[in-house]
Design a protein around this motif. Structure first.
Motif, PDB file in Angstrom:
ATOM      1  N   LEU A  38      -8.607  10.809   8.480  1.00 36.54           N
ATOM      2  CA  LEU A  38      -8.637   9.429   8.003  1.00 36.54           C
ATOM      3  C   LEU A  38      -7.229   8.941   7.707  1.00 36.54           C
ATOM      4  CD1 LEU A  38     -11.477  10.017   5.404  1.00 36.54           C
ATOM      5  CD2 LEU A  38     -11.749   8.931   7.619  1.00 36.54           C
ATOM      6  N   ASP A  39      -7.002   7.669   7.940  1.00 38.27           N
ATOM      7  CA  ASP A  39      -5.740   7.046   7.566  1.00 38.27           C
ATOM      8  C   ASP A  39      -5.805   6.736   6.073  1.00 38.27           C
ATOM      9  OD1 ASP A  39      -3.595   5.398   7.018  1.00 38.27           O
ATOM     10  OD2 ASP A  39      -3.971   4.018   8.675  1.00 38.27           O
ATOM     11  N   PRO A  40      -5.022   7.418   5.255  1.00 37.07           N
ATOM     12  CA  PRO A  40      -5.129   7.210   3.814  1.00 37.07           C
ATOM     13  C   PRO A  40      -4.806   5.788   3.372  1.00 37.07           C
ATOM     14  CG  PRO A  40      -3.251   8.621   4.338  1.00 37.07           C
ATOM     15  CD  PRO A  40      -4.000   8.389   5.609  1.00 37.07           C
ATOM     16  N   LEU A  41      -4.047   5.064   4.163  1.00 37.14           N
ATOM     17  CA  LEU A  41      -3.699   3.700   3.776  1.00 37.14           C
ATOM     18  C   LEU A  41      -4.809   2.702   4.081  1.00 37.14           C
ATOM     19  CD1 LEU A  41       0.025   3.657   4.909  1.00 37.14           C
ATOM     20  CD2 LEU A  41      -0.913   4.078   2.627  1.00 37.14           C
ATOM     21  N   SER A  42      -5.531   2.899   5.158  1.00 35.25           N
ATOM     22  CA  SER A  42      -6.574   1.934   5.517  1.00 35.25           C
ATOM     23  C   SER A  42      -7.813   2.067   4.640  1.00 35.25           C
ATOM     24  CB  SER A  42      -6.961   2.050   6.992  1.00 35.25           C
ATOM     25  OG  SER A  42      -7.696   3.226   7.216  1.00 35.25           O
ATOM     26  N   LEU A  49     -12.781  -1.470   9.450  1.00 34.77           N
ATOM     27  CA  LEU A  49     -11.921  -0.432  10.028  1.00 34.77           C
ATOM     28  C   LEU A  49     -12.076   0.876   9.243  1.00 34.77           C
ATOM     29  CD1 LEU A  49      -9.755   0.569  11.983  1.00 34.77           C
ATOM     30  CD2 LEU A  49      -8.040  -0.351  10.417  1.00 34.77           C
ATOM     31  N   ALA A  50     -12.073   0.791   7.924  1.00 35.89           N
ATOM     32  CA  ALA A  50     -12.241   1.990   7.100  1.00 35.89           C
ATOM     33  C   ALA A  50     -13.613   2.609   7.321  1.00 35.89           C
ATOM     34  CB  ALA A  50     -12.035   1.644   5.625  1.00 35.89           C
ATOM     35  N   ILE A  51     -14.639   1.781   7.428  1.00 43.67           N
ATOM     36  CA  ILE A  51     -15.996   2.281   7.688  1.00 43.67           C
ATOM     37  C   ILE A  51     -16.036   3.004   9.022  1.00 43.67           C
ATOM     38  CG2 ILE A  51     -18.384   1.590   8.155  1.00 43.67           C
ATOM     39  CD1 ILE A  51     -17.917  -0.706   6.086  1.00 43.67           C
ATOM     40  N   SER A  52     -15.395   2.430  10.036  1.00 39.82           N
ATOM     41  CA  SER A  52     -15.344   3.047  11.355  1.00 39.82           C
ATOM     42  C   SER A  52     -14.629   4.395  11.305  1.00 39.82           C
ATOM     43  CB  SER A  52     -14.637   2.104  12.332  1.00 39.82           C
ATOM     44  OG  SER A  52     -14.484   2.698  13.580  1.00 39.82           O
ATOM     45  N   GLU A  53     -13.535   4.479  10.571  1.00 40.15           N
ATOM     46  CA  GLU A  53     -12.804   5.735  10.450  1.00 40.15           C
ATOM     47  C   GLU A  53     -13.652   6.794   9.763  1.00 40.15           C
ATOM     48  OE1 GLU A  53      -8.828   5.879   9.075  1.00 40.15           O
ATOM     49  OE2 GLU A  53      -8.272   4.034  10.093  1.00 40.15           O
ATOM     50  N   VAL A  54     -14.373   6.401   8.732  1.00 39.39           N
ATOM     51  CA  VAL A  54     -15.236   7.347   8.018  1.00 39.39           C
ATOM     52  C   VAL A  54     -16.333   7.852   8.954  1.00 39.39           C
ATOM     53  CG1 VAL A  54     -16.918   7.576   6.144  1.00 39.39           C
ATOM     54  CG2 VAL A  54     -14.724   6.463   5.715  1.00 39.39           C
ATOM     55  N   ILE A  71     -12.037  22.530  13.093  1.00 39.84           N
ATOM     56  CA  ILE A  71     -11.024  21.575  13.535  1.00 39.84           C
ATOM     57  C   ILE A  71      -9.650  22.223  13.342  1.00 39.84           C
ATOM     58  CG2 ILE A  71     -10.019  19.296  13.111  1.00 39.84           C
ATOM     59  CD1 ILE A  71     -12.831  18.579  11.877  1.00 39.84           C
ATOM     60  N   GLU A  72      -8.800  22.079  14.349  1.00 38.88           N
ATOM     61  CA  GLU A  72      -7.465  22.672  14.262  1.00 38.88           C
ATOM     62  C   GLU A  72      -6.662  21.986  13.156  1.00 38.88           C
ATOM     63  OE1 GLU A  72      -3.565  23.561  17.052  1.00 38.88           O
ATOM     64  OE2 GLU A  72      -5.375  22.732  17.949  1.00 38.88           O
ATOM     65  N   GLN A  73      -6.030  22.801  12.327  1.00 33.09           N
ATOM     66  CA  GLN A  73      -5.222  22.260  11.239  1.00 33.09           C
ATOM     67  C   GLN A  73      -3.799  21.993  11.715  1.00 33.09           C
ATOM     68  OE1 GLN A  73      -5.561  23.764   7.291  1.00 33.09           O
ATOM     69  NE2 GLN A  73      -7.476  24.835   7.733  1.00 33.09           N
ATOM     70  N   ILE A  74      -3.170  21.028  11.095  1.00 30.58           N
ATOM     71  CA  ILE A  74      -1.772  20.703  11.373  1.00 30.58           C
ATOM     72  C   ILE A  74      -0.905  21.844  10.826  1.00 30.58           C
ATOM     73  CG2 ILE A  74       0.100  19.101  10.787  1.00 30.58           C
ATOM     74  CD1 ILE A  74      -2.058  16.944  10.508  1.00 30.58           C
ATOM     75  N   PRO A  75       0.114  22.274  11.574  1.00 26.09           N
ATOM     76  CA  PRO A  75       1.001  23.309  11.049  1.00 26.09           C
ATOM     77  C   PRO A  75       1.590  22.874   9.701  1.00 26.09           C
ATOM     78  CG  PRO A  75       1.453  22.930  13.367  1.00 26.09           C
ATOM     79  CD  PRO A  75       0.496  21.865  12.927  1.00 26.09           C
ATOM     80  N   GLU A  76       1.721  23.831   8.805  1.00 28.02           N
ATOM     81  CA  GLU A  76       2.163  23.533   7.441  1.00 28.02           C
ATOM     82  C   GLU A  76       3.514  22.824   7.408  1.00 28.02           C
ATOM     83  OE1 GLU A  76       2.202  26.019   3.346  1.00 28.02           O
ATOM     84  OE2 GLU A  76       1.070  26.863   5.014  1.00 28.02           O
ATOM     85  N   ASP A  77       4.474  23.281   8.209  1.00 25.55           N
ATOM     86  CA  ASP A  77       5.795  22.660   8.192  1.00 25.55           C
ATOM     87  C   ASP A  77       5.745  21.217   8.687  1.00 25.55           C
ATOM     88  OD1 ASP A  77       5.193  23.692  10.748  1.00 25.55           O
ATOM     89  OD2 ASP A  77       7.319  23.754  11.300  1.00 25.55           O
ATOM     90  N   MET A  78       4.893  20.943   9.644  1.00 28.02           N
ATOM     91  CA  MET A  78       4.750  19.582  10.156  1.00 28.02           C
ATOM     92  C   MET A  78       4.132  18.671   9.084  1.00 28.02           C
ATOM     93  SD  MET A  78       2.708  18.161  13.499  1.00 28.02           S
ATOM     94  CE  MET A  78       3.659  19.129  14.638  1.00 28.02           C
ATOM     95  N   LEU A  79       3.135  19.170   8.400  1.00 24.52           N
ATOM     96  CA  LEU A  79       2.468  18.379   7.368  1.00 24.52           C
ATOM     97  C   LEU A  79       3.441  18.006   6.256  1.00 24.52           C
ATOM     98  CD1 LEU A  79      -0.240  17.193   6.364  1.00 24.52           C
ATOM     99  CD2 LEU A  79      -0.546  19.307   5.099  1.00 24.52           C
ATOM    100  N   HIS A  80       4.287  18.942   5.874  1.00 22.80           N
ATOM    101  CA  HIS A  80       5.234  18.674   4.792  1.00 22.80           C
ATOM    102  C   HIS A  80       6.317  17.679   5.186  1.00 22.80           C
ATOM    103  CE1 HIS A  80       3.399  21.458   2.076  1.00 22.80           C
ATOM    104  NE2 HIS A  80       3.486  22.432   2.966  1.00 22.80           N
ATOM    105  N   ASN A  81       6.521  17.463   6.474  1.00 25.33           N
ATOM    106  CA  ASN A  81       7.514  16.495   6.927  1.00 25.33           C
ATOM    107  C   ASN A  81       6.915  15.114   7.207  1.00 25.33           C
ATOM    108  OD1 ASN A  81       9.783  18.212   6.864  1.00 25.33           O
ATOM    109  ND2 ASN A  81       9.119  19.175   8.753  1.00 25.33           N
ATOM    110  N   MET A  82       5.623  14.979   7.043  1.00 28.56           N
ATOM    111  CA  MET A  82       4.979  13.684   7.291  1.00 28.56           C
ATOM    112  C   MET A  82       5.191  12.753   6.105  1.00 28.56           C
ATOM    113  SD  MET A  82       1.400  14.822   8.980  1.00 28.56           S
ATOM    114  CE  MET A  82       1.171  14.039  10.532  1.00 28.56           C
ATOM    115  N   ILE A  83       5.357  11.489   6.406  1.00 29.99           N
ATOM    116  CA  ILE A  83       5.522  10.468   5.362  1.00 29.99           C
ATOM    117  C   ILE A  83       4.346   9.508   5.470  1.00 29.99           C
ATOM    118  CG2 ILE A  83       6.952   8.590   4.519  1.00 29.99           C
ATOM    119  CD1 ILE A  83       9.344  10.078   5.768  1.00 29.99           C
ATOM    120  N   PHE A  84       3.701   9.276   4.350  1.00 33.51           N
ATOM    121  CA  PHE A  84       2.553   8.349   4.313  1.00 33.51           C
ATOM    122  C   PHE A  84       2.923   7.116   3.555  1.00 33.51           C
ATOM    123  CE2 PHE A  84       0.720  12.562   4.834  1.00 33.51           C
ATOM    124  CZ  PHE A  84      -0.118  12.357   5.901  1.00 33.51           C
TER     125      PHE A  84
END
Length: 84
Positions: A38-42, A49-54, A71-84
């Protein structure tokens, strides 16, 4: 003033929580720790749009449960570099 909640969104979100519990029960406590469905901002708007994502997240997790493939998880290092 209290925010009015969209009843359609609330219904779908409750269904999502149930599927999340089932998913975690099947694949383990940390199985969704690095999964972004899910997009945490939407989600803050509780609109169509939020209903559709859910709904899409419910389908994705249900499919994973039915196929018995997490479901495949995002690599830990990649997740820590993401900006929301």
């Amino acid at each position: 003033m209290d925010k009015q909640h969209n009843p359609k969104y609330q219904k779908e979100y409750m269904a999502l929580q149930k599927v999340e519990r089932n998913y975690i029960e099947k694949f383990g406590e940390s199985s969704l720790d690095r999964v972004l469905l899910l997009d945490p901002l939407s989600l803050q708007y509780e609109d169509d749009l939020a209903i559709s994502e859910v709904k899409n997240a419910i389908v994705t997790m249900t499919d994973a449960i039915d196929r018995n493939i997490p479901i495949e998880q995002i690599p830990e290092d990649m997740l820590h570099n993401m900006i929301f």
